[in-house]
Design a protein around this motif. Structure first.
Motif, PDB file in Angstrom:
ATOM      1  N   SER A 554       2.175  31.876 -12.866  1.00 10.79           N
ATOM      2  CA  SER A 554       1.631  31.657 -14.210  1.00 10.79           C
ATOM      3  C   SER A 554       0.538  32.689 -14.459  1.00 10.79           C
ATOM      4  O   SER A 554      -0.386  32.845 -13.668  1.00 10.79           O
ATOM      5  N   ALA A 555       0.674  33.424 -15.553  1.00 11.88           N
ATOM      6  CA  ALA A 555      -0.200  34.553 -15.826  1.00 11.88           C
ATOM      7  C   ALA A 555      -1.544  34.112 -16.383  1.00 11.88           C
ATOM      8  O   ALA A 555      -1.718  32.999 -16.879  1.00 11.88           O
ATOM      9  N   GLU A 556      -2.473  35.017 -16.298  1.00 11.78           N
ATOM     10  CA  GLU A 556      -3.812  34.751 -16.816  1.00 11.78           C
ATOM     11  C   GLU A 556      -3.805  34.820 -18.339  1.00 11.78           C
ATOM     12  O   GLU A 556      -3.115  35.636 -18.940  1.00 11.78           O
ATOM     13  N   GLY A 557      -4.575  33.939 -18.978  1.00 11.75           N
ATOM     14  CA  GLY A 557      -4.714  33.987 -20.428  1.00 11.75           C
ATOM     15  C   GLY A 557      -3.724  33.105 -21.141  1.00 11.75           C
ATOM     16  O   GLY A 557      -3.887  31.886 -21.201  1.00 11.75           O
ATOM     17  N   GLU A 558      -2.665  33.682 -21.657  1.00 12.01           N
ATOM     18  CA  GLU A 558      -1.707  32.968 -22.508  1.00 12.01           C
ATOM     19  C   GLU A 558      -1.000  31.859 -21.736  1.00 12.01           C
ATOM     20  O   GLU A 558      -0.394  32.083 -20.684  1.00 12.01           O
ATOM     21  N   GLU A 559      -1.070  30.618 -22.244  1.00  9.41           N
ATOM     22  CA  GLU A 559      -0.484  29.467 -21.574  1.00  9.41           C
ATOM     23  C   GLU A 559       1.041  29.561 -21.570  1.00  9.41           C
ATOM     24  O   GLU A 559       1.666  29.903 -22.572  1.00  9.41           O
ATOM     25  N   GLY A 560       1.626  29.260 -20.429  1.00 12.90           N
ATOM     26  CA  GLY A 560       3.085  29.288 -20.301  1.00 12.90           C
ATOM     27  C   GLY A 560       3.652  30.663 -20.013  1.00 12.90           C
ATOM     28  O   GLY A 560       4.846  30.797 -19.756  1.00 12.90           O
ATOM     29  N   LYS A 561       2.819  31.677 -20.039  1.00 13.66           N
ATOM     30  CA  LYS A 561       3.315  33.029 -19.775  1.00 13.66           C
ATOM     31  C   LYS A 561       3.530  33.218 -18.273  1.00 13.66           C
ATOM     32  O   LYS A 561       2.717  32.798 -17.448  1.00 13.66           O
ATOM     33  N   ARG A 562       4.649  33.851 -17.910  1.00 15.88           N
ATOM     34  CA  ARG A 562       4.971  34.081 -16.515  1.00 15.88           C
ATOM     35  C   ARG A 562       5.068  35.580 -16.223  1.00 15.88           C
ATOM     36  O   ARG A 562       5.512  36.347 -17.079  1.00 15.88           O
ATOM     37  N   GLU A 563       4.671  35.936 -15.035  1.00 21.65           N
ATOM     38  CA  GLU A 563       4.794  37.330 -14.600  1.00 21.65           C
ATOM     39  C   GLU A 563       5.390  37.364 -13.199  1.00 21.65           C
ATOM     40  O   GLU A 563       5.237  36.426 -12.413  1.00 21.65           O
ATOM     41  N   THR A 564       6.066  38.456 -12.915  1.00 20.16           N
ATOM     42  CA  THR A 564       6.705  38.623 -11.604  1.00 20.16           C
ATOM     43  C   THR A 564       5.745  39.301 -10.643  1.00 20.16           C
ATOM     44  O   THR A 564       5.162  40.336 -10.979  1.00 20.16           O
ATOM     45  N   PRO A 565       5.573  38.766  -9.433  1.00 19.97           N
ATOM     46  CA  PRO A 565       4.657  39.395  -8.478  1.00 19.97           C
ATOM     47  C   PRO A 565       5.278  40.623  -7.816  1.00 19.97           C
ATOM     48  O   PRO A 565       6.484  40.847  -7.892  1.00 19.97           O
ATOM     49  N   VAL A 566       4.448  41.385  -7.172  1.00 21.33           N
ATOM     50  CA  VAL A 566       4.891  42.466  -6.299  1.00 21.33           C
ATOM     51  C   VAL A 566       4.846  41.921  -4.874  1.00 21.33           C
ATOM     52  O   VAL A 566       3.971  41.125  -4.536  1.00 21.33           O
ATOM     53  N   MET A 567       5.790  42.320  -4.050  1.00 22.48           N
ATOM     54  CA  MET A 567       5.825  41.839  -2.662  1.00 22.48           C
ATOM     55  C   MET A 567       5.628  43.006  -1.707  1.00 22.48           C
ATOM     56  O   MET A 567       6.222  44.074  -1.875  1.00 22.48           O
ATOM     57  N   ILE A 568       4.776  42.800  -0.707  1.00 21.92           N
ATOM     58  CA  ILE A 568       4.555  43.786   0.352  1.00 21.92           C
ATOM     59  C   ILE A 568       5.112  43.212   1.652  1.00 21.92           C
ATOM     60  O   ILE A 568       4.681  42.158   2.111  1.00 21.92           O
ATOM     61  N   HIS A 569       6.101  43.878   2.228  1.00 24.49           N
ATOM     62  CA  HIS A 569       6.618  43.505   3.546  1.00 24.49           C
ATOM     63  C   HIS A 569       5.770  44.254   4.579  1.00 24.49           C
ATOM     64  O   HIS A 569       5.562  45.460   4.428  1.00 24.49           O
ATOM     65  N   ARG A 570       5.353  43.589   5.631  1.00 25.61           N
ATOM     66  CA  ARG A 570       4.590  44.308   6.643  1.00 25.61           C
ATOM     67  C   ARG A 570       4.744  43.669   8.010  1.00 25.61           C
ATOM     68  O   ARG A 570       4.964  42.464   8.150  1.00 25.61           O
ATOM     69  N   ALA A 571       4.678  44.512   9.040  1.00 24.77           N
ATOM     70  CA  ALA A 571       4.643  44.069  10.429  1.00 24.77           C
ATOM     71  C   ALA A 571       3.664  44.986  11.154  1.00 24.77           C
ATOM     72  O   ALA A 571       3.573  46.179  10.841  1.00 24.77           O
ATOM     73  N   ILE A 572       2.944  44.425  12.113  1.00 20.94           N
ATOM     74  CA  ILE A 572       1.962  45.210  12.860  1.00 20.94           C
ATOM     75  C   ILE A 572       2.516  45.578  14.234  1.00 20.94           C
ATOM     76  O   ILE A 572       2.567  46.743  14.605  1.00 20.94           O
ATOM     77  N   LEU A 573       2.940  44.583  14.970  1.00 17.91           N
ATOM     78  CA  LEU A 573       3.549  44.840  16.279  1.00 17.91           C
ATOM     79  C   LEU A 573       4.970  45.373  16.135  1.00 17.91           C
ATOM     80  O   LEU A 573       5.463  46.085  16.998  1.00 17.91           O
ATOM     81  N   GLY A 574       5.636  45.041  15.040  1.00 16.36           N
ATOM     82  CA  GLY A 574       7.075  45.267  14.921  1.00 16.36           C
ATOM     83  C   GLY A 574       7.746  44.033  15.489  1.00 16.36           C
ATOM     84  O   GLY A 574       7.432  42.916  15.105  1.00 16.36           O
ATOM     85  N   PHE A 575       8.655  44.197  16.456  1.00 17.05           N
ATOM     86  CA  PHE A 575       9.095  42.985  17.139  1.00 17.05           C
ATOM     87  C   PHE A 575       8.465  42.958  18.525  1.00 17.05           C
ATOM     88  O   PHE A 575       8.266  43.983  19.178  1.00 17.05           O
ATOM     89  N   VAL A 576       8.104  41.743  18.960  1.00 16.19           N
ATOM     90  CA  VAL A 576       7.227  41.564  20.114  1.00 16.19           C
ATOM     91  C   VAL A 576       7.847  42.137  21.380  1.00 16.19           C
ATOM     92  O   VAL A 576       7.156  42.748  22.206  1.00 16.19           O
ATOM     93  N   GLU A 577       9.161  41.967  21.552  1.00 19.38           N
ATOM     94  CA  GLU A 577       9.821  42.468  22.760  1.00 19.38           C
ATOM     95  C   GLU A 577       9.637  43.975  22.904  1.00 19.38           C
ATOM     96  O   GLU A 577       9.337  44.474  23.993  1.00 19.38           O
TER      97      GLU A 577
END
Length: 694
Positions: A554-577
């Motif tokens: 739900s977006a800021e300001g106008e009631e009922g307004k929707r916005e699509t988020p941005v997604m960040i994929h991240r890994a630090i170790l990678g895979f543990v093995e």
């Protein structure tokens, strides 16, 4: 006499080809060349044959005028080629004539003799290939990643030439090893089985090609021409048929080798001063166990012999610390044919595994992540919606619940257990497995928050790798050939990552066309104590999947307004093995105290001090450290020696004197000196070591 239209056309075409040839380089004027045709330049009027009234004027003035203007414009264009070098320096050249090598030679003899490949307007370009217009130009040497990869890719062609000439095999693919060192070539040999005994012949044939100073020559061909060139090689034919219809097909020649390749390459084979074969192994065509069985020959090359000698020495050193050998010796893990690629971690190995996870999980608390647990198996519809099914990608975590802009950024982490159906021949210790656990996390945020979140992840990576003793390089990988979404969205995502990288203060390189199918990414390549590079951490910016999964807040300001988020994929170790294996070899089996599965061992001098030794063990254990006690009847010298071989960080010797004073005599691994400590001071020292990640 009357002639049909078809007869007229045929007659005119024949005579024109026979009697007329116009060349801008000819010293003979165009009107003179055309004069034999003048009596035949007729026009039809009521099927009567009469001379064309404007023939002489047309030939004597119009055509020469066009040719003159064409040559003038062509000369003008060739004379005005503006070349911008890094740092803003500018050079001039001629279109379709000046090459990057000409510019390198103009800058310095040293650069010209060491320049391997160039980049023209962001596109890799052969050094001898003429420039086609105004451009920005970068020139790379072996010291640069791009130059080194090109050097090894070209060396793969030299290897392919040797293999084809010596054994008449059918070549398949021959790239430089991905983010590694060296190159390989896959080929079909029929009944011939290669082994180390063939390497001398292969190297000898390769060195002949090197001494021949063979240039790498490039041509563009049509699909039909490519199929004709490689009609006797079903593997190349399959590659050609699978290429997109609009794909430009290029073929390179290097001495007797003519190979399908997109290039580019080094100028000629003489740049390769040192060449060696490393190993041969089996492979399947396109990694499919149901396809043809191939053989893969690995090689390494350098622009000087000293570098090759140092590499061979480093390789021998690395063999002594292979994680599979150390893992067996230290009783950390094992694998069984009943579950290939899925490793069993013994108690000591499990300690390290859990320590790595705990380290990341503690950082999650510090950095505002919320840990979740997700299923292992999903309906295939999930992967079809995400695009992973079509692109053979790995899993992603997703959820459905209405969120407010006030909750963003939302950082969700998941140590999910993943399974990948790797081919049996591709399994390699802990570095290539079927069952693995990844420190996966996804950050959902607003566009305005992307830069700060990316910088936060980069700082997380820096903090972690500093503790491990790794150095690392950053590369921005941009839009690949196959991608989701529109170009404008990709450009916006790439710009966001570029800005974050610039503000991070760390140097970075551009890696064109190597992004994930759903978004650009920052690739992190770490270097260990043996100066080997590994891909572990990753950071991917994704504007696509939130839209495909209809995620919103739900977006800021106008009631009922929707916005699509941005997604960040991240890994630090990678895979543990994989990180486990890298760290085991990086530390050469000598784990730092905070991560060690054998932090201390108590060695009583005799039976009289054994009860006190058990008290010391229990107290250390209660404080949260991994401690053992040696109650065997061996001499104290043998106990200490065995403890050193087993890589205990601290050896605590207790005898009658220690029993009286309530102290311990402390020996540090690989050191001969002894320090007497009280139990309070010892535990305080252990605590300080863990807090400092020593």
């Amino acid at each position: 006499m009357q002639l049909s239209s078809k007869t007229w056309t045929a007659a005119f075409s024949f005579l024109l080809r026979r009697n007329c040839y116009i060349s801008s380089s000819s010293s003979v004027s165009a009107p003179l060349l055309l004069r034999p045709l003048r009596p035949l330049l007729l026009h039809r009027s009521n099927h009567a044959m009469v001379p064309h009234p404007k023939d002489d004027a047309y030939l004597d003035t119009v055509i020469p005028k066009r040719i003159k203007l064409f040559e003038a414009i062509q000369a003008q264009q060739r004379a005005h080629l503006q070349i911008t070098l890094p740092g803003g320096q500018e050079k001039e050249g001629k279109r379709w004539i000046t090459s990057p090598f000409d510019i390198a030679r103009e800058i310095s003899k040293s650069l010209a003799s060491n320049a391997l490949i160039s980049e023209v307007n962001g596109v890799l370009w052969d050094m001898n290939r003429p420039l086609e217009g105004d451009c920005t130009l970068k020139i790379f040497k072996f010291e640069d990643d791009v130059g080194r990869d090109t050097f090894w890719h070209s060396s793969a062609h030299i290897l392919g030439q040797a293999l084809e000439v010596e054994y008449g095999c059918k070549l398949c693919i021959g790239p430089c090893t991905t983010r590694g060192e060296g190159f390989y070539y896959d080929a079909f040999y029929g009944d011939l089985g290669l082994n180390d005994e063939h390497f001398k012949e292969i190297v000898s044939a390769a060195e002949k090609g090197v001494k021949g100073k063979q240039p790498f020559e490039r041509i563009e061909v049509s699909r039909e021409q490519a199929l004709e060139i490689f009609s006797d090689n079903q593997f190349k034919v399959e590659i050609i048929n699978d290429l997109p219809a609009d794909k430009t097909i290029t073929v390179y020649r290097c001495g007797p080798l003519v190979d399908l390749c997109r290039g580019p390459h080094i100028p000629n084979t003489s740049f390769v001063k040192a060449f060696a074969c490393l190993k041969a192994s089996s492979a399947y065509w396109r990694g499919n166990k149901d396809r043809e069985s191939l053989q893969r020959v690995y090689g390494i090359s350098y622009p000087d012999k000293k570098s090759l000698q140092l590499y061979i020495q480093r390789l021998e050193e690395a063999k002594k610390y292979d994680h599979r050998l150390l893992g067996t010796k230290q009783e950390l893990f094992f694998c069984h044919p009943l579950s290939p690629g899925s490793w069993f971690f013994l108690p000591n190995g499990a300690r390290i595994y859990k320590k790595l996870m705990a380290f990341i999980q503690n950082q999650y608390i510090e950095r505002g992540y919320h840990e979740v647990i997700s299923p292992n198996v999903y309906n295939m519809q999930l992967w079809e919606t995400s695009g992973h099914a079509a692109n053979y990608k790995e899993n992603m975590f997703w959820f459905l619940r209405v969120r407010s802009y006030r909750e963003l950024p939302l950082r969700l982490a998941d140590f999910g257990v993943l399974h990948r159906n790797e081919a049996s021949g591709a399994l390699t210790g802990l570095t290539r497995v079927r069952r693995f656990q990844q420190d996966d996390a996804h950050i959902f945020c607003r566009e305005s928050q992307v830069k700060d979140e990316v910088k936060g992840v980069l700082e997380f990576i820096q903090y972690t790798y500093d503790i491990f003793g790794f150095t690392f390089d950053l590369k921005l990988s941009t839009r690949p050939e196959k991608y989701l979404g529109d170009v404008a969205t990709w450009e916006k995502a790439e710009a966001a990552l570029t800005e974050a990288l610039n503000e991070s203060g760390k140097p970075w390189q551009l890696n064109e066309g190597d992004g994930a199918f759903y978004g650009p990414k920052i690739d992190i390549s770490v270097s260990d104590a043996l100066n080997r590079k590994f891909q572990c951490a990753t950071l991917q910016l994704d504007f696509q999947l939130p839209t495909r999964f209809e995620l919103y807040y739900s977006a800021e300001g106008e009631e009922g307004k929707r916005e699509t988020p941005v997604m960040i994929h991240r890994a630090i170790l990678g895979f543990v093995e994989r990180m486990f294996a890298i760290l085991l070899e990086h530390y050469k089996g000598k784990w730092p105290f905070w991560l060690s599965p054998r932090q201390a061992i108590v060695c009583p001098v005799s039976d009289k001090s054994q009860p006190y030794a058990l008290e010391v063990r229990d107290r250390i254990h209660k404080a949260g450290y991994y401690v053992d006690v040696d109650t065997s009847d061996r001499t104290i010298q043998k106990k200490v020696r065995e403890a050193q071989i087993a890589q205990y960080n601290y050896i605590l010797v207790v005898g009658e004197e220690e029993v009286k004073t309530g102290q311990v005599s402390l020996r540090v691994r690989d050191k001969g000196d002894v320090t007497v400590m009280s139990m309070e001071n010892l535990l305080q020292h252990f605590k300080a070591e863990v807090e400092a990640f020593h």
